[in-house]
Design a protein around this motif. Sequence first.
Motif, PDB file in Angstrom:
ATOM      1  N   PHE A  60      50.334  24.296 -47.933  1.00 14.86           N
ATOM      2  CA  PHE A  60      50.280  23.929 -49.351  1.00 14.86           C
ATOM      3  C   PHE A  60      51.561  23.201 -49.760  1.00 14.86           C
ATOM      4  O   PHE A  60      51.507  22.155 -50.418  1.00 14.86           O
ATOM      5  N   ALA A  61      52.707  23.761 -49.373  1.00 13.69           N
ATOM      6  CA  ALA A  61      53.992  23.160 -49.739  1.00 13.69           C
ATOM      7  C   ALA A  61      54.121  21.749 -49.183  1.00 13.69           C
ATOM      8  O   ALA A  61      54.559  20.825 -49.886  1.00 13.69           O
ATOM      9  N   ILE A  62      53.735  21.577 -47.931  1.00 13.99           N
ATOM     10  CA  ILE A  62      53.819  20.255 -47.303  1.00 13.99           C
ATOM     11  C   ILE A  62      52.861  19.273 -47.971  1.00 13.99           C
ATOM     12  O   ILE A  62      53.211  18.115 -48.238  1.00 13.99           O
ATOM     13  N   LYS A  63      51.665  19.746 -48.289  1.00 12.93           N
ATOM     14  CA  LYS A  63      50.682  18.899 -48.975  1.00 12.93           C
ATOM     15  C   LYS A  63      51.192  18.479 -50.355  1.00 12.93           C
ATOM     16  O   LYS A  63      51.056  17.310 -50.758  1.00 12.93           O
ATOM     17  N   MET A  64      51.796  19.412 -51.085  1.00 15.04           N
ATOM     18  CA  MET A  64      52.327  19.088 -52.404  1.00 15.04           C
ATOM     19  C   MET A  64      53.466  18.071 -52.311  1.00 15.04           C
ATOM     20  O   MET A  64      53.622  17.208 -53.178  1.00 15.04           O
ATOM     21  N   SER A  65      54.258  18.160 -51.238  1.00 12.48           N
ATOM     22  CA  SER A  65      55.386  17.232 -51.079  1.00 12.48           C
ATOM     23  C   SER A  65      54.915  15.807 -50.835  1.00 12.48           C
ATOM     24  O   SER A  65      55.667  14.843 -51.054  1.00 12.48           O
ATOM     25  N   GLN A  66      53.676  15.660 -50.376  1.00 13.13           N
ATOM     26  CA  GLN A  66      53.117  14.322 -50.156  1.00 13.13           C
ATOM     27  C   GLN A  66      52.646  13.679 -51.459  1.00 13.13           C
ATOM     28  O   GLN A  66      52.447  12.473 -51.529  1.00 13.13           O
ATOM     29  N   LYS A  67      52.504  14.509 -52.505  1.00  6.64           N
ATOM     30  CA  LYS A  67      51.986  14.028 -53.789  1.00  6.64           C
ATOM     31  C   LYS A  67      53.025  14.049 -54.906  1.00  6.64           C
ATOM     32  O   LYS A  67      52.932  13.266 -55.860  1.00  6.64           O
ATOM     33  N   TYR A  68      54.006  14.970 -54.795  1.00  6.55           N
ATOM     34  CA  TYR A  68      54.943  15.205 -55.891  1.00  6.55           C
ATOM     35  C   TYR A  68      56.376  15.324 -55.350  1.00  6.55           C
ATOM     36  O   TYR A  68      56.571  15.564 -54.157  1.00  6.55           O
ATOM     37  N   PRO A  69      57.386  15.176 -56.238  1.00 10.44           N
ATOM     38  CA  PRO A  69      58.792  15.357 -55.811  1.00 10.44           C
ATOM     39  C   PRO A  69      59.102  16.848 -55.625  1.00 10.44           C
ATOM     40  O   PRO A  69      59.289  17.573 -56.602  1.00 10.44           O
TER      41      PRO A  69
ATOM     42  N   LYS B 156      61.070  19.698 -41.221  1.00  8.92           N
ATOM     43  CA  LYS B 156      61.866  18.604 -40.649  1.00  8.92           C
ATOM     44  C   LYS B 156      61.171  17.254 -40.754  1.00  8.92           C
ATOM     45  O   LYS B 156      61.789  16.261 -41.128  1.00  8.92           O
ATOM     46  N   ASN B 157      59.903  17.198 -40.429  1.00 11.71           N
ATOM     47  CA  ASN B 157      59.190  15.917 -40.433  1.00 11.71           C
ATOM     48  C   ASN B 157      58.134  15.881 -41.535  1.00 11.71           C
ATOM     49  O   ASN B 157      56.974  15.555 -41.289  1.00 11.71           O
ATOM     50  N   THR B 158      58.556  16.216 -42.733  1.00 11.22           N
ATOM     51  CA  THR B 158      57.644  16.240 -43.881  1.00 11.22           C
ATOM     52  C   THR B 158      58.192  15.366 -44.997  1.00 11.22           C
ATOM     53  O   THR B 158      59.296  14.823 -44.900  1.00 11.22           O
ATOM     54  N   ALA B 159      57.430  15.280 -46.088  1.00 14.03           N
ATOM     55  CA  ALA B 159      57.850  14.465 -47.232  1.00 14.03           C
ATOM     56  C   ALA B 159      58.729  15.227 -48.214  1.00 14.03           C
ATOM     57  O   ALA B 159      59.114  14.685 -49.263  1.00 14.03           O
ATOM     58  N   VAL B 160      59.079  16.469 -47.904  1.00 13.74           N
ATOM     59  CA  VAL B 160      59.946  17.269 -48.774  1.00 13.74           C
ATOM     60  C   VAL B 160      61.243  16.508 -49.065  1.00 13.74           C
ATOM     61  O   VAL B 160      61.876  15.969 -48.148  1.00 13.74           O
ATOM     62  N   GLU B 161      61.643  16.464 -50.345  1.00 16.11           N
ATOM     63  CA  GLU B 161      62.828  15.694 -50.744  1.00 16.11           C
ATOM     64  C   GLU B 161      64.133  16.388 -50.398  1.00 16.11           C
ATOM     65  O   GLU B 161      65.122  15.736 -50.069  1.00 16.11           O
TER      66      GLU B 161
END
Length: 239
Positions: free
Chosen positions: A112-121, A154-159
Amino acid sequence: MLEIFPAIDLNNGKAVRLHKGEIQSAITYGDPYEFAKYFEKIGAKWLHIVDLNGAFQGSPQNFEVIKKITTHTNIRVQIGGGVRTEEHIQAYLKLGVSRIILGSIALQDQDFAIKMSQKYPIAIGIDAKNGKVAIHGWQKTENILAKDFATSFKNTAVEAIICTDISRDGTLNGINIPFSVEIAKQSNKYCIASGGFNNIENLKLLQQEFAQHKINGGVIIGKAFYEKQIDLERVLQTI
């Protein structure tokens, strides 16, 4: 260069600080909106807010305070505490919040966290007791090392990763620099160090270590400001 994140912990609409995350230790300092205006006035670009009521209750509880800050100041706000759903994230973004911090839910549901990072900051809050991740307002410690949890992003869209050594938080004993460096290296993310900041020397040491390891990041300053241990305006001018 380190980015400075003045902190406001919210409890029943007031700015407070805790000792090692214990709610019964709360000291009330005043109106969070007035502090937000002051932080903006002295040059802070970001404001770090934790909704303590939200953290303990599992859903955001201080929307009106946040709305007042985002409506009447231009300071960027990152906020966490009780954010568990996409609806919570969207509600904060509608208020003008710039970045959402996922803590407990990120451990319980990494997908869920990784998915949210792909859509939101999104930033991930990693709070540790004795090296292990603590959740639900730091009331529960899980059997996973903070450094291993950090690797998950490490390899996610998390800011960003916000790392807190709970044993230092609110103690004015100094940031746990080795812990902060380790989390930054394991996650390979912008890293915001938190918990125990106390003086300019602590800031310089953190800055040196981050530079040596080629880490981009910042530091959260809370109790040291409220207890007048540092001149925050001078700190902002120094960095």
